[in-house]
Write an enzyme that holds these catalytic residues in place. Structure first.
Site, PDB file in Angstrom:
ATOM      1  N   HIS A 150       0.829  -1.210   0.000  1.00 40.46           N
ATOM      2  CA  HIS A 150       0.000   0.000   0.000  1.00 40.46           C
ATOM      3  C   HIS A 150       0.864   1.262   0.000  1.00 40.46           C
ATOM      4  O   HIS A 150       0.436   2.323   0.479  1.00 40.46           O
ATOM      5  CB  HIS A 150      -0.960   0.031   1.206  1.00 40.46           C
ATOM      6  N   GLN A 224     -13.697 -18.047 -44.211  1.00 38.74           N
ATOM      7  CA  GLN A 224     -12.806 -17.388 -45.162  1.00 38.74           C
ATOM      8  C   GLN A 224     -11.560 -16.868 -44.466  1.00 38.74           C
ATOM      9  O   GLN A 224     -10.660 -16.350 -45.096  1.00 38.74           O
ATOM     10  CB  GLN A 224     -13.503 -16.221 -45.885  1.00 38.74           C
ATOM     11  N   SER A 276      15.107  20.826 -19.678  1.00 35.20           N
ATOM     12  CA  SER A 276      15.534  22.013 -20.415  1.00 35.20           C
ATOM     13  C   SER A 276      15.635  23.239 -19.520  1.00 35.20           C
ATOM     14  O   SER A 276      16.216  24.256 -19.913  1.00 35.20           O
ATOM     15  CB  SER A 276      14.560  22.293 -21.565  1.00 35.20           C
ATOM     16  N   MET A 282      17.640  14.311 -13.219  1.00 40.94           N
ATOM     17  CA  MET A 282      18.074  13.044 -13.811  1.00 40.94           C
ATOM     18  C   MET A 282      16.849  12.130 -13.833  1.00 40.94           C
ATOM     19  O   MET A 282      16.583  11.391 -12.884  1.00 40.94           O
ATOM     20  CB  MET A 282      19.220  12.434 -13.006  1.00 40.94           C
ATOM     21  N   SER A 320      -8.722  -3.731 -41.956  1.00 40.33           N
ATOM     22  CA  SER A 320      -8.087  -2.423 -41.776  1.00 40.33           C
ATOM     23  C   SER A 320      -7.495  -2.302 -40.383  1.00 40.33           C
ATOM     24  O   SER A 320      -6.410  -1.729 -40.197  1.00 40.33           O
ATOM     25  CB  SER A 320      -9.107  -1.308 -42.031  1.00 40.33           C
ATOM     26  N   GLU A 322      -6.315  -4.748 -38.519  1.00 42.99           N
ATOM     27  CA  GLU A 322      -5.121  -5.581 -38.383  1.00 42.99           C
ATOM     28  C   GLU A 322      -3.921  -5.031 -39.145  1.00 42.99           C
ATOM     29  O   GLU A 322      -2.775  -5.286 -38.753  1.00 42.99           O
ATOM     30  CB  GLU A 322      -5.438  -7.008 -38.838  1.00 42.99           C
TER      31      GLU A 322
END
Length: 449
Positions: A150, A224, A276, A282, A320, A322
């Site tokens: 937790h 198919q 920046s 880091m 489409s 896939e």
């Protein structure tokens, strides 16, 4: 003009090559070649015709540019590939290209080849990452640290346990991926509704011979399409893998937090910039990238499941989806594996902070052990729990040492001596079977792959 970050920012060359359009075309040509050879083997077409088709079924002859040019007019990718191959065949061999097949025979079987190649790459990297974690588990078998539940300090554990736990999970992910391979990487040459009718009475034999040519198991039954529960299993397997990589990266991110700083990813102070505007930063950018990209991989589970229920013997709604899902899921899964390998290969340990955090609560994390030892010494468990809890709350509120309070407690002193309390309060000696558990994982791992 590049748009998708996969084009220039994310992904490895080996996985991108698998899903490159040039290779995709070659894989479809490989299926056409296998079909021709299967048909020749039972006399539907001549061996000379099949050999000519196979010889020309190469991107050396069938150029992607030409196939795209044909498709611009035909508006059908497979028909364009077929024409591109037929144009290159000498004599009348081109007349027999794609005989008896439907488009999705080529699409699904070529996808199987590319998914198989992708699984090979993924599994190699899972093995590499697992071995890195096993080495870390061995090296850090006895490195005691605070365990957290937790988000709170719980009781001691070891870094050996952390790494061994992740290694064992990765092995399970490997097994899931291997199981998915058996279902999704299959060959199909069954025609318009899965009956092989266009190939005549020898259609089912051709279906099996094509699979043999391609070194794939033949699909047992289709309509198919290869049924999309198989593809959903594959996507769920790599999504599950993504969840494990996220788990690892998230833990490193948390342990690298400024106020914890026990371990973290390597930062090159000579080259790397964290912010920046804030020169001191880091940041755990590798771990964060793993978590972020894994969200995309996991998001493909829903469309993969939606692709399974299609209208009747098949509609086009899966296609489409896939075209995007398969390459992205494979490329990004491979990339996050590569990042995790980099992360764990260059992990930095801050041993002083590990020790400091272990003792941060001034002994409160040894409350469970105190309760257990009081019970073993003869005090009732519920009584021991209440006694330790009362002293633990006081120690926490008044910033006192729990061990000191227990030594001052008249009831506790009837059961435990000063020497026993001092021994009990050492967190380095309260790791239970951690060493044995890690050793068993290390031993069993010799037979994992």
């Amino acid at each position: 003009m590049a748009i998708h970050p996969i084009e220039f920012r994310y992904g490895t060359p080996e996985m991108k090559r698998i899903w490159d359009y040039e290779n995709k075309l070659q894989r479809m040509l490989d299926v056409e070649s296998a079909l021709a050879q299967a048909e020749a083997s039972i006399g539907i077409i001549s061996k000379e015709t099949a050999d000519e088709i196979s010889f020309k079924a190469s991107t050396k002859y069938v150029k992607l540019e030409r196939v795209n040019e044909i498709e611009a007019a035909k508006k059908h990718d497979i028909a364009s590939m077929v024409q591109g191959l037929a144009e290159q065949c000498e004599g009348d061999a081109g007349e027999y290209v794609h005989f008896g097949a439907t488009s999705n025979d080529i699409v699904d079987t070529s996808n199987s080849l590319m998914i198989r190649d992708s699984i090979d790459v993924l599994e190699d990297k899972i093995i590499k990452l697992t071995n890195i974690l096993l080495d870390l588990a061995k090296e850090n078998r006895n490195k005691v640290c605070i365990g957290r539940t937790h988000g709170q300090h719980a009781i001691p554990t070891t870094y050996g346990m952390k790494f061994a736990n992740w290694a064992a999970e990765l092995k399970r992910q490997y097994d899931r991926l291997e199981h998915a391979r058996g279902n999704v990487c299959v060959s199909m040459l069954d025609g318009a509704v899965g009956t092989t009718a266009a190939l005549g009475p020898q259609g089912w034999e051709i279906h099996k011979k094509v699979a043999e040519e391609l070194n794939l198991p033949p699909a047992t039954i289709t309509n198919q399409v290869v049924q999309r529960d198989n593809h959903a299993e594959f996507i769920m397997a790599i999504a599950n893998l993504a969840s494990t990589l996220t788990k690892i990266a998230l833990e490193i991110r948390n342990l690298q937090r400024t106020e914890i700083m026990e371990v973290g990813e390597y930062f090159d102070p000579k080259k790397q910039v964290g912010s920046s505007t804030m020169p001191h930063k880091m940041n755990p950018i590798t771990a964060e990238r793993i978590c972020g990209i894994s969200r995309i991989v996991k998001s493909y589970v829903a469309p993969a499941l939606e692709n399974n229920p299609l209208w009747h013997e098949r509609d086009l709604t899966n296609s489409s989806c896939e075209r995007i899902m398969f390459p992205e899921a494979c490329i990004l899964s491979d990339y996050t594996l590569e990042l995790t390998i980099k992360l764990m290969s260059n992990l930095v340990f801050y041993d002083d902070n590990i020790e400091k955090n272990l003792n941060l609560t001034h002994g409160l994390v040894m409350a469970e052990r105190l309760m257990a030892e009081l019970t073993r010494a003869g005090m009732g468990k519920q009584t021991a729990y209440a006694l330790v809890r009362e002293n633990a709350i006081k120690a926490n509120q008044e910033h006192l040492l729990l061990g000191d309070l227990i030594l001052e407690d008249e009831e506790a002193s009837k059961y435990l001596s000063k020497e026993e309390v001092q021994k009990i309060m050492d967190p380095h000696t309260y790791t239970g079977s951690a060493g044995i558990i890690v050793d068993e994982i290390l031993e069993s791992s010799k037979d994992w792959f």
